[in-house]
Design an enzyme around this catalytic site. Structure first.
Site, PDB file in Angstrom:
ATOM      1  N   TRP A  97     -43.243  51.998 -38.239  1.00 48.12           N
ATOM      2  CA  TRP A  97     -42.625  52.627 -39.412  1.00 48.12           C
ATOM      3  C   TRP A  97     -41.334  51.925 -39.786  1.00 48.12           C
ATOM      4  O   TRP A  97     -41.031  51.757 -40.974  1.00 48.12           O
ATOM      5  CB  TRP A  97     -42.436  54.124 -39.186  1.00 48.12           C
ATOM      6  CG  TRP A  97     -43.760  54.770 -38.899  1.00 48.12           C
ATOM      7  CD1 TRP A  97     -44.163  55.325 -37.723  1.00 48.12           C
ATOM      8  CD2 TRP A  97     -44.887  54.852 -39.789  1.00 48.12           C
ATOM      9  NE1 TRP A  97     -45.466  55.758 -37.833  1.00 48.12           N
ATOM     10  CE2 TRP A  97     -45.927  55.481 -39.069  1.00 48.12           C
ATOM     11  CE3 TRP A  97     -45.117  54.446 -41.104  1.00 48.12           C
ATOM     12  CZ2 TRP A  97     -47.183  55.726 -39.642  1.00 48.12           C
ATOM     13  CZ3 TRP A  97     -46.362  54.692 -41.673  1.00 48.12           C
ATOM     14  CH2 TRP A  97     -47.375  55.325 -40.946  1.00 48.12           C
ATOM     15  N   ASP A 151     -34.936  57.790 -40.715  1.00 50.85           N
ATOM     16  CA  ASP A 151     -36.284  58.336 -40.861  1.00 50.85           C
ATOM     17  C   ASP A 151     -36.492  59.252 -39.658  1.00 50.85           C
ATOM     18  O   ASP A 151     -36.601  58.784 -38.519  1.00 50.85           O
ATOM     19  CB  ASP A 151     -37.294  57.175 -40.865  1.00 50.85           C
ATOM     20  CG  ASP A 151     -38.748  57.666 -40.831  1.00 50.85           C
ATOM     21  OD1 ASP A 151     -38.961  58.892 -40.818  1.00 50.85           O
ATOM     22  OD2 ASP A 151     -39.645  56.799 -40.822  1.00 50.85           O
ATOM     23  N   LYS A 188     -45.144  66.808 -39.427  1.00 44.23           N
ATOM     24  CA  LYS A 188     -45.076  66.907 -37.962  1.00 44.23           C
ATOM     25  C   LYS A 188     -44.479  68.287 -37.637  1.00 44.23           C
ATOM     26  O   LYS A 188     -45.208  69.213 -37.371  1.00 44.23           O
ATOM     27  CB  LYS A 188     -44.218  65.814 -37.335  1.00 44.23           C
ATOM     28  CG  LYS A 188     -44.245  64.482 -38.024  1.00 44.23           C
ATOM     29  CD  LYS A 188     -45.503  63.697 -37.799  1.00 44.23           C
ATOM     30  CE  LYS A 188     -45.377  62.345 -38.493  1.00 44.23           C
ATOM     31  NZ  LYS A 188     -46.600  61.591 -38.499  1.00 44.23           N
TER      32      LYS A 188
HETATM   33  C1  LIG Z   1     -41.691  57.942 -38.168  1.00 41.52           C
HETATM   34  C2  LIG Z   1     -42.595  57.901 -39.357  1.00 41.52           C
HETATM   35  N1  LIG Z   1     -42.136  57.403 -40.520  1.00 41.52           N
HETATM   36  C3  LIG Z   1     -42.909  57.339 -41.613  1.00 41.52           C
HETATM   37  C4  LIG Z   1     -44.206  57.790 -41.609  1.00 41.52           C
HETATM   38  C5  LIG Z   1     -45.039  57.707 -42.856  1.00 41.52           C
HETATM   39  O1  LIG Z   1     -45.129  58.971 -43.362  1.00 41.52           O
HETATM   40  P1  LIG Z   1     -46.044  59.336 -44.626  1.00 41.52           P
HETATM   41  O2  LIG Z   1     -47.441  59.241 -44.166  1.00 41.52           O
HETATM   42  O3  LIG Z   1     -45.591  60.719 -44.947  1.00 41.52           O
HETATM   43  O4  LIG Z   1     -45.735  58.366 -45.693  1.00 41.52           O
HETATM   44  C6  LIG Z   1     -44.731  58.334 -40.426  1.00 41.52           C
HETATM   45  C7  LIG Z   1     -46.114  58.828 -40.402  1.00 41.52           C
HETATM   46  O5  LIG Z   1     -46.666  59.168 -39.376  1.00 41.52           O
HETATM   47  C8  LIG Z   1     -43.898  58.391 -39.279  1.00 41.52           C
HETATM   48  O6  LIG Z   1     -44.361  58.900 -38.137  1.00 41.52           O
END
Ligand SMILES: Cc1ncc(COP(=O)(O)O)c(C=O)c1O
Length: 359
Positions: free
Chosen positions: A99, A168, A192
């Site tokens: 991520w 994030d 989550k």
């Molecule tokens: C730490 C983290 N950041 C970003 C994301 C991406 O999230 P989204 O699917 O809501 O775009 C995730 C998805 O699992 C994540 O775990």
């Protein structure tokens, strides 16, 4: 029968939140209309939105001077919006996993030399949090991922940083107390700890609006738009926000973030102990950086070929969602807020039984 759910997100949610959402889908507050049918600008939904924001501010002890927003398109949209709004000269990114890598990629659209990877743990498959680097002292922001959902590492402290710190927190948001004042922005996908997928939360310090880049930004992608319109410039994801409110109400009843943290720690400690005590399973992340939310483990040789059998063995015991991410393999048990000690006990028991049977 309800299963022992260890999914990584979307994931297990508190039963009361599911039940109350189910009721509101059929009839919101006894008004003869569904939450799906009422206007987002009517008083019934407005009350839901307002209460969700109040609960979030209260639980996280968000100081004055921060805006709380909800928008669609998940955390991934934020990866793009952050540099679009705030990257003027240069920004720094700590790369601790998939991520973080994705967030950095969006920053680099503004110039290879403008979004700088300050440190990375890629050299060891993202199994640790880099520490031997100097925190940035200049630049527009420093972006971190507090919990690495796929690899199972977590930053356990609130960093102090001379430039705006953007985090994030998709996968550890509301799992522990956080000193919000250390952050210029906290964001994540709700799926989550706080609700179903389809809505992202953003907590933004007001002074960041003075730091917006001088470039054309589409209206929907400007933070200012969402602040000015109280997350209702366009039609918000109403049902998702409703569920989020119910999850936050449950969390408050639970005792808030201090109690939640203690419970999360107890769950994770129990599972990590079972992994460390076993000769068949091995944790992949360095101990001090282990996530309390996503517990990643594999099977040691000579048991490697028994991995697939363990997923089946668990599923026969109503334990679901433990297969590791496709990029890592092995197992990942996500022990988010709504996961119970009972769920963890069931998994620990299955691990012991499987080991006795096969080792
Ligand atoms: C730490 C983290 N950041 C970003 C994301 C991406 O999230 P989204 O699917 O809501 O775009 C995730 C998805 O699992 C994540 O775990």
């Amino acid at each position: 029968m309800r299963k022992h759910i260890f999914n990584a997100g979307p994931c297990k949610l508190p039963m009361t939140a599911l039940e109350n959402t189910a009721k509101a889908i059929l009839d919101l507050n006894g008004i003869g209309q569904s939450i799906m049918e009422v206007s987002h600008r009517g008083k019934d939904f407005e009350a839901v939105l307002d209460e969700t924001i109040v609960l979030m501010k209260d639980l996280l002890k968000i100081p004055e001077g921060y805006h709380v927003m909800f928008m669609g398109a998940g955390a991934s949209m934020q990866f793009a919006m952050i540099p679009m709004n705030f990257l003027r000269t240069k920004a720094y990114y700590l790369n601790t996993g998939t991520w973080g890598t994705n967030a950095l990629k969006e920053g680099k659209l503004y110039g290879e030399d403008k979004a700088i990877e300050i440190a990375s743990s890629k050299d060891k498959d993202f199994t640790y949090i880099p520490k031997n680097y100097a925190k940035p002292t200049d630049g527009d922001y420093f972006h971190i991922t507090t919990n690495n959902t796929i690899r199972g590492s977590e930053i356990h402290e609130d960093y102090t940083c001379a430039i705006p710190l953007i985090a994030d927190m998709s996968s550890d948001f509301m799992s522990r107390p956080v000193d919000v004042s250390k952050y210029a922005m906290i964001y994540g996908g709700a799926q989550k700890n706080v609700g179903p997928s389809g809505v992202a939360f953003v907590i933004l310090r007001d002074d960041m609006l003075q730091r917006v880049a001088d470039r054309p930004i589409p209206t929907m992608l400007k933070y200012e738009t969402h602040i000015k319109n109280n997350s209702m410039y366009n039609t918000p994801p109403c049902v998702n926000i409703y569920t989020m409110r119910e999850v936050l109400k449950w969390l408050k009843e639970f005792g808030g973030l201090d109690e939640m943290y203690k419970y999360n720690k107890a769950k994770a400690d129990k599972l990590y102990k079972a992994i460390d005590d076993s000769k068949m399973f091995r944790g992949t992340v360095v101990k001090e950086d282990r996530s309390l939310m996503n517990i990643v483990f594999v099977m040691e040789e000579p048991y490697k070929e028994l991995e697939e059998g363990f997923v089946k063995f668990c599923s026969e015991r109503n334990i679901v969602g433990i297969k590791g991410h496709r990029s890592v393999g092995g197992f990942r048990a996500s022990t988010y807020n709504a996961c119970t000690l009972d769920d963890v006990d069931a998994l620990v028991k299955a691990m012991a039984e499987y080991e006795t049977k096969n080792a």
